[in-house]
Design an enzyme around this catalytic site. Sequence first.
Site, PDB file in Angstrom:
ATOM      1  N   CYS A  90       0.851  -1.188   0.000  1.00 13.39           N
ATOM      2  CA  CYS A  90       0.000   0.000   0.000  1.00 13.39           C
ATOM      3  C   CYS A  90       0.884   1.234   0.000  1.00 13.39           C
ATOM      4  O   CYS A  90       1.879   1.281   0.734  1.00 13.39           O
ATOM      5  CB  CYS A  90      -0.880  -0.029   1.253  1.00 13.39           C
ATOM      6  SG  CYS A  90      -2.004   1.371   1.370  1.00 13.39           S
ATOM      7  N   HIS A 132      -9.172  -3.612  -2.463  1.00 17.37           N
ATOM      8  CA  HIS A 132      -8.218  -2.884  -1.617  1.00 17.37           C
ATOM      9  C   HIS A 132      -8.551  -1.381  -1.606  1.00 17.37           C
ATOM     10  O   HIS A 132      -8.593  -0.761  -0.542  1.00 17.37           O
ATOM     11  CB  HIS A 132      -6.792  -3.130  -2.153  1.00 17.37           C
ATOM     12  CG  HIS A 132      -5.704  -2.387  -1.437  1.00 17.37           C
ATOM     13  ND1 HIS A 132      -4.701  -3.030  -0.736  1.00 17.37           N
ATOM     14  CD2 HIS A 132      -5.437  -1.058  -1.324  1.00 17.37           C
ATOM     15  CE1 HIS A 132      -3.881  -2.122  -0.222  1.00 17.37           C
ATOM     16  NE2 HIS A 132      -4.299  -0.916  -0.565  1.00 17.37           N
ATOM     17  N   GLU A 133      -8.805  -0.817  -2.790  1.00 18.19           N
ATOM     18  CA  GLU A 133      -9.054   0.633  -2.874  1.00 18.19           C
ATOM     19  C   GLU A 133     -10.420   1.004  -2.295  1.00 18.19           C
ATOM     20  O   GLU A 133     -10.552   2.045  -1.646  1.00 18.19           O
ATOM     21  CB  GLU A 133      -8.944   1.113  -4.324  1.00 18.19           C
ATOM     22  CG  GLU A 133      -7.566   0.913  -4.961  1.00 18.19           C
ATOM     23  CD  GLU A 133      -6.420   1.495  -4.160  1.00 18.19           C
ATOM     24  OE1 GLU A 133      -6.618   2.488  -3.434  1.00 18.19           O
ATOM     25  OE2 GLU A 133      -5.311   0.929  -4.241  1.00 18.19           O
ATOM     26  N   HIS A 136     -10.203   1.418   1.327  1.00 16.16           N
ATOM     27  CA  HIS A 136      -9.663   2.719   1.759  1.00 16.16           C
ATOM     28  C   HIS A 136     -10.782   3.737   1.954  1.00 16.16           C
ATOM     29  O   HIS A 136     -10.746   4.545   2.875  1.00 16.16           O
ATOM     30  CB  HIS A 136      -8.685   3.270   0.717  1.00 16.16           C
ATOM     31  CG  HIS A 136      -7.273   2.775   0.877  1.00 16.16           C
ATOM     32  ND1 HIS A 136      -6.570   2.901   2.054  1.00 16.16           N
ATOM     33  CD2 HIS A 136      -6.433   2.162  -0.001  1.00 16.16           C
ATOM     34  CE1 HIS A 136      -5.352   2.383   1.894  1.00 16.16           C
ATOM     35  NE2 HIS A 136      -5.243   1.922   0.657  1.00 16.16           N
TER      36      HIS A 136
HETATM   37 ZN    ZN Z   1      -3.637   0.985  -0.112  1.00 17.31          ZN
END
Ligand code: ZN
Length: 193
Positions: A90, A132-133, A136
Site C-alpha cells: 500500500c 483494496h481501494e 480505503h
Molecule cells: Zn492501499
Amino acid sequence: MEIITHPHPTLKHQSKPILRINAELKAIVAEMFELMYEAKGVGLAANQVNLPLRVFVANPSGSRGEGEEFVFINPVISKGTGNEVADEGCLSLPGVYGPVNRSKSIHVEAFSIDGQAISLDLEDFMARVVQHETDHLDGVMFTDRMVEHSLQAIQGEIEEFEIEYRSKLTDGLIPDEQAVHQALAEWEVKFCK
Ligand code: ZN
C-alpha cells in the site's frame, strides 16, 4: 496534494458518496494519477491523499501510457465469489507487504469521471485492486484484513510509521486530529452535500 501514510486519521475515515462531478474533481483525479505513477502504485484512493471522497484511480499496469486507466466514483462491490490469499502492499505503508484474503471475482458498479455508469465483472488482480481501494474509502487498511500471525510478522515495520507520526505531531510539523477532521468536513460540504 501528497500521499499520506499510516496512522494519519484520514486513512480511518469513512468517506461519503460524491454528489457532484466538476472541473475541480477532474483536476483532483488527474493529480491522483500523477502521484500514483510517481509512487509506482497500481491504485490510489482519495483517502490516501487526505480527501474524504469516494473515488479512487487505478491502472493495473502501474505505468503511464500502458494498460488501462480507471476512475471509480462511489464504487459498490457485490457478488464476491471465491477466495484467494495474496501479498498486498500500500502506498500509505510503503515497503510493507502482507497476505490478504480477498474474493477472487467481484461485480462492481460505479461512475466514471464523465459521470457514466460503470458495471464490471472483475477477477484476480484487478478484483483485488478494486477491493483494496474500496476498503480505503471505508477507512480500512489491508493490514486490518490480515490474520493475527501474519500481522505480527510486520508489526515492527508498522510501529516505525506510528513512531514517526507521533514525533511529527509532537514537534507540531503536522496538523492534529481535530484540524484534520475540520478540513475533511469542509471537503464534504463541497462535494458530498
Ligand atoms: Zn492501499
